[in-house]
Write a protein that holds these residues in place. Structure first.
Motif, PDB file in Angstrom:
ATOM      1  N   CYS A 178       0.824  -1.211   0.000  1.00  0.00           N
ATOM      2  CA  CYS A 178       0.000   0.000   0.000  1.00  0.00           C
ATOM      3  C   CYS A 178       0.859   1.262   0.000  1.00  0.00           C
ATOM      4  O   CYS A 178       0.533   2.247  -0.672  1.00  0.00           O
ATOM      5  N   GLY A 179       1.957   1.237   0.752  1.00  0.00           N
ATOM      6  CA  GLY A 179       2.847   2.394   0.750  1.00  0.00           C
ATOM      7  C   GLY A 179       3.484   2.634  -0.604  1.00  0.00           C
ATOM      8  O   GLY A 179       3.692   3.777  -1.029  1.00  0.00           O
ATOM      9  N   THR A 180       3.793   1.550  -1.310  1.00  0.00           N
ATOM     10  CA  THR A 180       4.362   1.673  -2.652  1.00  0.00           C
ATOM     11  C   THR A 180       3.333   2.248  -3.624  1.00  0.00           C
ATOM     12  O   THR A 180       3.655   3.092  -4.470  1.00  0.00           O
ATOM     13  N   LEU A 181       2.095   1.797  -3.520  1.00  0.00           N
ATOM     14  CA  LEU A 181       1.033   2.348  -4.375  1.00  0.00           C
ATOM     15  C   LEU A 181       0.828   3.836  -4.118  1.00  0.00           C
ATOM     16  O   LEU A 181       0.510   4.592  -5.036  1.00  0.00           O
ATOM     17  N   ALA A 182       1.037   4.264  -2.858  1.00  0.00           N
ATOM     18  CA  ALA A 182       0.859   5.680  -2.522  1.00  0.00           C
ATOM     19  C   ALA A 182       1.821   6.565  -3.299  1.00  0.00           C
ATOM     20  O   ALA A 182       1.494   7.718  -3.634  1.00  0.00           O
ATOM     21  N   ILE A 183       3.028   6.047  -3.582  1.00  0.00           N
ATOM     22  CA  ILE A 183       4.018   6.829  -4.333  1.00  0.00           C
ATOM     23  C   ILE A 183       3.476   7.232  -5.700  1.00  0.00           C
ATOM     24  O   ILE A 183       3.749   8.326  -6.202  1.00  0.00           O
ATOM     25  N   GLN A 213       9.063   6.051   1.701  1.00  0.00           N
ATOM     26  CA  GLN A 213       7.908   6.244   0.821  1.00  0.00           C
ATOM     27  C   GLN A 213       7.378   7.667   0.920  1.00  0.00           C
ATOM     28  O   GLN A 213       6.916   8.229  -0.078  1.00  0.00           O
ATOM     29  N   VAL A 214       7.447   8.248   2.110  1.00  0.00           N
ATOM     30  CA  VAL A 214       7.042   9.648   2.279  1.00  0.00           C
ATOM     31  C   VAL A 214       7.933  10.561   1.444  1.00  0.00           C
ATOM     32  O   VAL A 214       7.448  11.456   0.736  1.00  0.00           O
ATOM     33  N   VAL A 215       9.229  10.336   1.510  1.00  0.00           N
ATOM     34  CA  VAL A 215      10.169  11.160   0.737  1.00  0.00           C
ATOM     35  C   VAL A 215       9.900  11.016  -0.757  1.00  0.00           C
ATOM     36  O   VAL A 215       9.846  12.006  -1.500  1.00  0.00           O
ATOM     37  N   ALA A 216       9.730   9.773  -1.220  1.00  0.00           N
ATOM     38  CA  ALA A 216       9.509   9.536  -2.643  1.00  0.00           C
ATOM     39  C   ALA A 216       8.216  10.183  -3.129  1.00  0.00           C
ATOM     40  O   ALA A 216       8.145  10.657  -4.270  1.00  0.00           O
ATOM     41  N   THR A 217       7.196  10.238  -2.281  1.00  0.00           N
ATOM     42  CA  THR A 217       5.909  10.807  -2.679  1.00  0.00           C
ATOM     43  C   THR A 217       5.919  12.330  -2.615  1.00  0.00           C
ATOM     44  O   THR A 217       5.476  13.015  -3.540  1.00  0.00           O
ATOM     45  N   ALA A 218       6.441  12.889  -1.524  1.00  0.00           N
ATOM     46  CA  ALA A 218       6.362  14.338  -1.303  1.00  0.00           C
ATOM     47  C   ALA A 218       7.306  15.128  -2.191  1.00  0.00           C
ATOM     48  O   ALA A 218       7.010  16.293  -2.519  1.00  0.00           O
ATOM     49  N   GLN A 219       8.420  14.533  -2.607  1.00  0.00           N
ATOM     50  CA  GLN A 219       9.385  15.301  -3.398  1.00  0.00           C
ATOM     51  C   GLN A 219       8.818  15.702  -4.759  1.00  0.00           C
ATOM     52  O   GLN A 219       9.340  16.596  -5.418  1.00  0.00           O
TER      53      GLN A 219
END
Length: 348
Positions: A178-183, A213-219
């Motif tokens: 699920c965290g990977t899908l969030a990216i 995953q937070v870093v990968a998504t927010a950047q």
């Protein structure tokens, strides 16, 4: 058949010595190789965090025909050690990412929002998981992973709850997926939801599971969004210590009636280490170079631990409860994303 001896009478049958138990070195070597491959994947595809790649590679290693017998045989002791001991050390070093000054700088409204998100996600997921009839500690572990910090939190709570290795592995696999899908999914919702860059960063920090995953998504929304996302995420990480202590106290109380059973410490040693690292980071005595080294060490240790946990996933068993597990994961994802979105709009 017994052997007759004229002097000693009947002698007992010869016992065959048990084969020597495999040592931990083969499994640790597999974990090290998995970390190297995960690092290579991250270099080739920067959007894939190293910890996510480590879990996926561990699952693959447990099912590929030419290596699965070694993973489940000679490599199992070392991989189990990686999933437990190295996880503890990685959680301790995770404390060096968090400073109390950073938390206070978020403002009390954001702190209250983070508490609300964590509480709603944890208790809602725990309740639903039990209603769905998931086995063992899966509801507790999945609730922990979604509400705090993904696989790291699952590993920490499993240490004090004494959870079955298969329950831990299944929970890690679900939360990582699920965290990977969030990216991929959350950046698509940035503008349709009407969020400014800073608001998007806080939403990501409050709703995505793992720090990487937070870093990968927010950047994807720029440096301001990334800064706010990491700060909010680390506030969630800070809640790991009281959650683990609460679980340990609950387990201790359940075992009061069994004096022979081992009762966990109210605050486990690795949680005290985590808090000590937060205190050290708050003092500012460590130079930036030392913090960078500690961060790399923490990522490597957690990657090895997650490879070990991933290697314990048994997909046929996961498929048997796949529908219920997937339903819990989807519902929990909706809860954490919805509550955090409302919280961000109310506090900014």
């Amino acid at each position: 058949m017994a052997v007759i001896d004229s002097k000693a009478g009947v002698t007992p049958p010869q016992t065959v010595p048990a084969p020597p138990r495999p040592g931990k070195l083969p499994g640790l070597a597999m974990a090290a190789a998995g970390v190297a491959l995960a690092w290579a994947v991250h270099l080739l595809v920067p959007a894939v965090p190293m910890l996510t790649a480590a879990v996926v590679l561990g699952i693959a290693a447990a099912h590929l025909p030419w290596i699965r017998t070694r993973v489940r045989g000679a490599g199992r002791p070392g991989l189990t050690l990686a999933g437990k001991r190295l996880m503890r050390t990685g959680v301790v070093l995770l404390g060096l990412k968090l400073s109390l000054d950073d938390v206070l700088g978020l403002g009390w409204a954001t702190v209250v929002m983070v508490f609300a998100v964590v509480a709603a996600t944890f208790f809602g997921t725990l309740w639903l998981g039990r209603r769905l009839g998931l086995r063992g500690d899966q509801p507790l572990l999945i609730a922990t992973g979604y509400s705090i910090c993904g696989a790291s939190a699952i590993g920490a709570v499993s240490e004090v709850s004494g959870s079955d290795e298969e329950d831990v592995a299944t929970s890690v696999a679900l939360v990582t997926l699920c965290g990977t899908l969030a990216i991929a999914v959350l950046p698509l919702l940035h503008h349709p939801l009407g969020l400014a860059d800073a608001q998007f960063g806080r939403w990501v920090g409050a709703s995505v599971h793992d720090v990487g995953q937070v870093v990968a998504t927010a950047q994807t929304a720029g440096p301001d969004a990334l800064t706010d996302a990491v700060l909010v995420k680390l506030m969630r990480v800070a809640l790991l210590a009281p959650l683990v202590a609460a679980v340990a106290l609950s387990v201790r109380q359940r075992r009061q009636a069994a004096p022979t059973g081992k009762r966990p410490a109210i605050i486990p040693l690795f949680v005290l280490g985590f808090l000590a690292m937060v205190a050290v980071r708050t003092t500012g005595v460590l130079p930036g170079g030392a913090l960078d080294v500690a961060q790399h060490a923490q990522e490597l240790l957690l990657a090895a631990a997650l490879f070990g946990l991933g290697s314990a996933v048994h997909l046929p068993s996961l498929v048997r409860t796949g529908g219920r597990v997937a339903a819990l994961g989807l519902c929990s994802w909706v809860v954490v994303a919805g509550v955090s979105y409302a919280g961000v709009l109310l506090t900014t």
